[in-house]
Design a protein around this motif. Sequence first.
Motif, PDB file in Angstrom:
ATOM      1  N   ARG A  16       0.853  -1.193   0.000  1.00 22.03           N
ATOM      2  CA  ARG A  16       0.000   0.000   0.000  1.00 22.03           C
ATOM      3  C   ARG A  16       0.881   1.231   0.000  1.00 22.03           C
ATOM      4  NH1 ARG A  16      -3.727   1.076   4.091  1.00 22.03           N
ATOM      5  NH2 ARG A  16      -2.189   0.430   5.655  1.00 22.03           N
ATOM      6  N   VAL A  17       0.521   2.203  -0.848  1.00 22.82           N
ATOM      7  CA  VAL A  17       1.301   3.434  -0.979  1.00 22.82           C
ATOM      8  C   VAL A  17       0.349   4.617  -0.850  1.00 22.82           C
ATOM      9  CG1 VAL A  17       2.969   4.686  -2.394  1.00 22.82           C
ATOM     10  CG2 VAL A  17       2.765   2.201  -2.637  1.00 22.82           C
ATOM     11  N   ARG A  18       0.744   5.620  -0.076  1.00 16.76           N
ATOM     12  CA  ARG A  18      -0.109   6.800   0.118  1.00 16.76           C
ATOM     13  C   ARG A  18       0.740   8.054   0.074  1.00 16.76           C
ATOM     14  NH1 ARG A  18      -1.622   9.812   4.516  1.00 16.76           N
ATOM     15  NH2 ARG A  18      -0.388   8.479   5.891  1.00 16.76           N
ATOM     16  N   GLY A  19       0.193   9.123  -0.573  1.00 19.75           N
ATOM     17  CA  GLY A  19       0.940  10.365  -0.615  1.00 19.75           C
ATOM     18  C   GLY A  19       0.314  11.406  -1.510  1.00 19.75           C
ATOM     19  N   SER A  20       1.071  12.442  -1.825  1.00 20.08           N
ATOM     20  CA  SER A  20       0.593  13.541  -2.658  1.00 20.08           C
ATOM     21  C   SER A  20       0.879  13.237  -4.127  1.00 20.08           C
ATOM     22  CB  SER A  20       1.270  14.847  -2.253  1.00 20.08           C
ATOM     23  OG  SER A  20       2.681  14.735  -2.403  1.00 20.08           O
ATOM     24  N   VAL A  21       0.077  13.842  -4.996  1.00 20.45           N
ATOM     25  CA  VAL A  21       0.182  13.578  -6.439  1.00 20.45           C
ATOM     26  C   VAL A  21       0.412  14.884  -7.172  1.00 20.45           C
ATOM     27  CG1 VAL A  21      -0.993  12.658  -8.474  1.00 20.45           C
ATOM     28  CG2 VAL A  21      -1.333  11.572  -6.237  1.00 20.45           C
ATOM     29  N   THR A  22       1.351  14.853  -8.120  1.00 23.28           N
ATOM     30  CA  THR A  22       1.589  16.002  -8.991  1.00 23.28           C
ATOM     31  C   THR A  22       1.432  15.559 -10.438  1.00 23.28           C
ATOM     32  OG1 THR A  22       3.969  15.559  -9.022  1.00 23.28           O
ATOM     33  CG2 THR A  22       3.161  17.134  -7.383  1.00 23.28           C
ATOM     34  N   ALA A  23       1.026  16.496 -11.280  1.00 24.37           N
ATOM     35  CA  ALA A  23       0.869  16.225 -12.708  1.00 24.37           C
ATOM     36  C   ALA A  23       2.123  16.672 -13.443  1.00 24.37           C
ATOM     37  CB  ALA A  23      -0.354  16.951 -13.258  1.00 24.37           C
ATOM     38  N   ALA A  24       2.631  15.808 -14.308  1.00 23.85           N
ATOM     39  CA  ALA A  24       3.799  16.157 -15.105  1.00 23.85           C
ATOM     40  C   ALA A  24       3.401  17.121 -16.215  1.00 23.85           C
ATOM     41  CB  ALA A  24       4.428  14.899 -15.692  1.00 23.85           C
TER      42      ALA A  24
END
Length: 261
Positions: free
Chosen positions: A156-164
Amino acid sequence: MTDHPGHQDPPDAASTGAAGATGATGAAGAAAHDSAAHDADATDARAFRELLRGLRVWDVELPSFDPATAPDEPLPLFRQWLREAAEAGVPEPHTMTLATADASGDPSVRTLMLHDADEQGWHFASHRGSRKGRELAVRPRAALGFYWAGVGRQVRVRGSVTAAGPEESAADLHRRSTGALAAGLVGRQSEVLGSAEELARASDAAWERARREPEAPVPSWTLYVLRAEEVEFFQGDARRRHIRLNYRYEGGRWVQELLWP
């Protein structure tokens, strides 16, 4: 001579009885039908529960995992586990679930493919106008889930997301297969579809263009990168002594901790 009101015969007893009998028969028939339907539903529900209870879990020899040997950071261990799942014959070990939420906090989840995992984070892609794209635009956080049944492991992985940016997103798409480009060219992901025929026409046209123009642009295609703040590794055990090793990013470094199963 005095006139009297016309005599009215009472309703025919036989016809009344027949009508009543017909009504009663109809009601009884409806009740019997409802009862049969209820019995069928109950039987189906019971069979479904028995099916669930009868399914075997990890009916294979599972690998061992000693958390004391785990690396200081989660990325090397993730790459190792995915590679070992592929070598063990787990189908499509690069597929994962992606959970996002909209502005009001309502969650949604779907299955898609991992495009990469490196020092920047876990990479995946979609159209900006898709449900996941819209949700990430207003709430740029997400969770990923990998499950490899053949080896009894999940991550399981959790965190913030950015768009390239556009160039990196385009490069991601054009590194993939002709089918992936064709699907990207169809676009309109998550919109209401009028008919299967409409999709078939759009898909045929997209495949033709993808073969003719392997570098065809898809402006809405966006590469997303999830920068992990927490990564949990789960190794299943047939005796339910599961091992859960959790990494948390705190103060500029990764902290490890074991969790109760």
